[in-house]
Design a protein around this motif. Structure first.
Motif, short mmCIF file in Angstrom:
data_model
loop_
_atom_site.label_atom_id
_atom_site.label_comp_id
_atom_site.label_asym_id
_atom_site.label_seq_id
_atom_site.Cartn_x
_atom_site.Cartn_y
_atom_site.Cartn_z
N ALA A 1 0.83 -1.21 0.00
CA ALA A 1 0.00 0.00 0.00
C ALA A 1 0.87 1.26 0.00
CB ALA A 1 -0.92 -0.01 1.22
N VAL A 2 1.93 1.26 0.81
CA VAL A 2 2.83 2.42 0.84
C VAL A 2 3.52 2.60 -0.50
CG1 VAL A 2 4.93 3.35 1.88
CG2 VAL A 2 3.19 2.29 3.33
N ALA A 3 4.01 1.51 -1.08
CA ALA A 3 4.67 1.58 -2.39
C ALA A 3 3.71 2.04 -3.47
CB ALA A 3 5.27 0.22 -2.75
N PHE A 4 2.46 1.59 -3.40
CA PHE A 4 1.46 1.98 -4.39
C PHE A 4 1.19 3.48 -4.31
CE2 PHE A 4 -2.68 2.51 -6.31
CZ PHE A 4 -2.68 1.60 -7.36
N GLY A 5 1.11 4.01 -3.09
CA GLY A 5 0.90 5.44 -2.93
C GLY A 5 2.05 6.25 -3.50
N GLY A 6 3.28 5.79 -3.26
CA GLY A 6 4.44 6.48 -3.83
C GLY A 6 4.47 6.42 -5.35
N ALA A 7 4.11 5.26 -5.91
CA ALA A 7 4.08 5.11 -7.36
C ALA A 7 3.02 6.02 -7.99
CB ALA A 7 3.82 3.66 -7.74
N TYR A 8 1.89 6.17 -7.30
CA TYR A 8 0.82 7.05 -7.82
C TYR A 8 1.29 8.50 -7.86
CZ TYR A 8 -3.50 9.75 -7.89
OH TYR A 8 -4.48 10.66 -8.19
N LEU A 9 1.95 8.96 -6.80
CA LEU A 9 2.44 10.35 -6.77
C LEU A 9 3.48 10.59 -7.85
CD1 LEU A 9 2.73 10.89 -2.91
CD2 LEU A 9 0.92 11.71 -4.44
N LEU A 10 4.39 9.65 -8.04
CA LEU A 10 5.40 9.80 -9.08
C LEU A 10 4.79 9.78 -10.47
CD1 LEU A 10 8.31 7.54 -7.74
CD2 LEU A 10 8.27 10.03 -7.90
N LEU A 11 3.79 8.93 -10.66
CA LEU A 11 3.15 8.83 -11.97
C LEU A 11 2.45 10.14 -12.35
CD1 LEU A 11 2.58 6.85 -14.29
CD2 LEU A 11 0.46 6.22 -13.11
N GLU A 12 1.89 10.82 -11.36
CA GLU A 12 1.20 12.08 -11.62
C GLU A 12 2.17 13.23 -11.92
OE1 GLU A 12 -1.99 12.79 -11.88
OE2 GLU A 12 -2.65 10.74 -11.56
N LYS A 13 3.41 13.14 -11.41
CA LYS A 13 4.36 14.24 -11.54
C LYS A 13 5.29 14.09 -12.73
CE LYS A 13 4.45 15.51 -6.64
NZ LYS A 13 5.30 15.69 -5.44
N ARG A 14 5.65 12.85 -13.07
CA ARG A 14 6.66 12.63 -14.11
C ARG A 14 6.04 12.54 -15.49
NH1 ARG A 14 10.61 7.84 -12.14
NH2 ARG A 14 8.65 6.66 -12.19
N ASP A 15 6.84 12.82 -16.49
CA ASP A 15 6.41 12.67 -17.88
C ASP A 15 6.46 11.21 -18.24
OD1 ASP A 15 6.12 15.39 -18.17
OD2 ASP A 15 8.18 15.68 -18.89
N VAL A 16 5.69 10.85 -19.27
CA VAL A 16 5.69 9.48 -19.75
C VAL A 16 6.55 9.36 -21.01
CG1 VAL A 16 3.48 8.93 -18.75
CG2 VAL A 16 3.57 9.86 -21.06
#
Length: 289
Positions: free
Chosen positions: A274-289
């Motif tokens: 759950a903690v890792a998923f939250g971090g991945a979500y924040l990074l996904l919203e901030k970084r370019d694809v």
């Protein structure tokens, strides 16, 4: 002599005329439907079942879990007397195949996300579904369901066959059946989901797989070579919270008397994921694809 007049401009055809009240707005014959999570899940399900890597990794997973589990049961049945089997839990023989099979689940979890960054397919995915959190959630739901079902079917098959092979062994109780089938299947699925999240963060298949295999095996390997007495507490902690030991806890076969017990490994893996998923979500919203 009169000067010739310039020709009068012709009226523009109706299809070139400026839009106005006389020309109603165009209505597309294609129905417009507001997208939702269900559409993203359908898309991810199509992806995961249509690529060869899914069939290969899941096929190898089933082969390892079922093959090693049944082979262990046959060997124990052939080389044990009836009296010595009374203390054995037949369900526990499936842990050997699960330990190796978990590498397949880790690999598939990483490839579910990281492979799209490697091929550039992630740009198409994000264009079709601009909601990045929805994409990550859809991938997680589809993968978790696939990993859980495949693990549960494989573990149940091995458990029923091993119990029937070892007639003289202790018959598992209802709670032991639940932990040794549903509980450990949830744990393996969460381990794969953690791999999916790490793949989304690292965005590199080989790197993410290497990290997850290190998480799987490194703590126990490191503990085996810690001989100094000053490192005794560190060695004990590494053994207690290593993934192989936590797999054994589901069958009441822990490597030590301390550390997690009962359903503790499942809650630990759930919290870490759950903690890792939250971090991945924040990074996904901030970084370019």
């Amino acid at each position: 002599m009169s000067t010739p007049q310039p020709p009068m401009p012709q009226a523009a055809p109706a299809w070139q005329a400026a839009p106005g009240p006389a020309y109603p707005a165009y209505t597309s014959p294609i129905p417009v439907v507001r997208t939702h999570l269900g559409h993203a899940i359908t898309s991810e399900w199509t992806k995961i079942r249509s690529v060869r890597s899914t069939m290969w990794t899941l096929g190898m997973f089933v082969l390892l879990v079922v093959g090693i589990g049944l082979l262990t049961g046959v060997l124990v049945s052939a080389h044990s007397s009836e009296g010595s089997l009374r203390s054995e839990n037949p369900l526990s023989f499936g842990v050997f195949g699960l330990l190796l099979g978990s590498i397949c689940i880790i690999t598939l979890g990483v490839l579910t996300t990281a492979s799209e960054y490697g091929t550039g397919m992630i740009r198409t995915t994000m264009t079709a579904c601009p909601s990045r959190g929805r994409v990550l959630a859809a991938k997680a739901i589809v993968f978790f369901a696939v990993a859980f079902v495949m693990t549960l079917v494989s573990v149940l098959f091995v458990a029923f066959v091993d119990v029937s092979l070892l007639d003289g062994a202790k018959q598992p109780s209802g709670s032991e059946w639940l932990k040794g089938t549903v509980g450990i299947s949830l744990y393996i699925a969460l381990l794969g989901l953690l791999s999916l999240v790490i793949g989304s963060v690292i965005r590199h298949s080989a790197g993410a797989i290497t990290i997850m295999i290190g998480v799987l095996l490194a703590p126990l390997v490191m503990a085996l070579f810690m001989f100094a007495e000053s490192l005794d507490k560190v060695r004990t902690a590494l053994i207690d919270y290593s993934i192989p030991n936590q797999l054994g806890v589901f069958y009441s076969n822990s490597l030590s008397n301390s550390g997690p017990s009962g359903w503790d490994p499942l809650w630990i893996m759930l919290g870490v994921t759950a903690v890792a998923f939250g971090g991945a979500y924040l990074l996904l919203e901030k970084r370019d694809v």
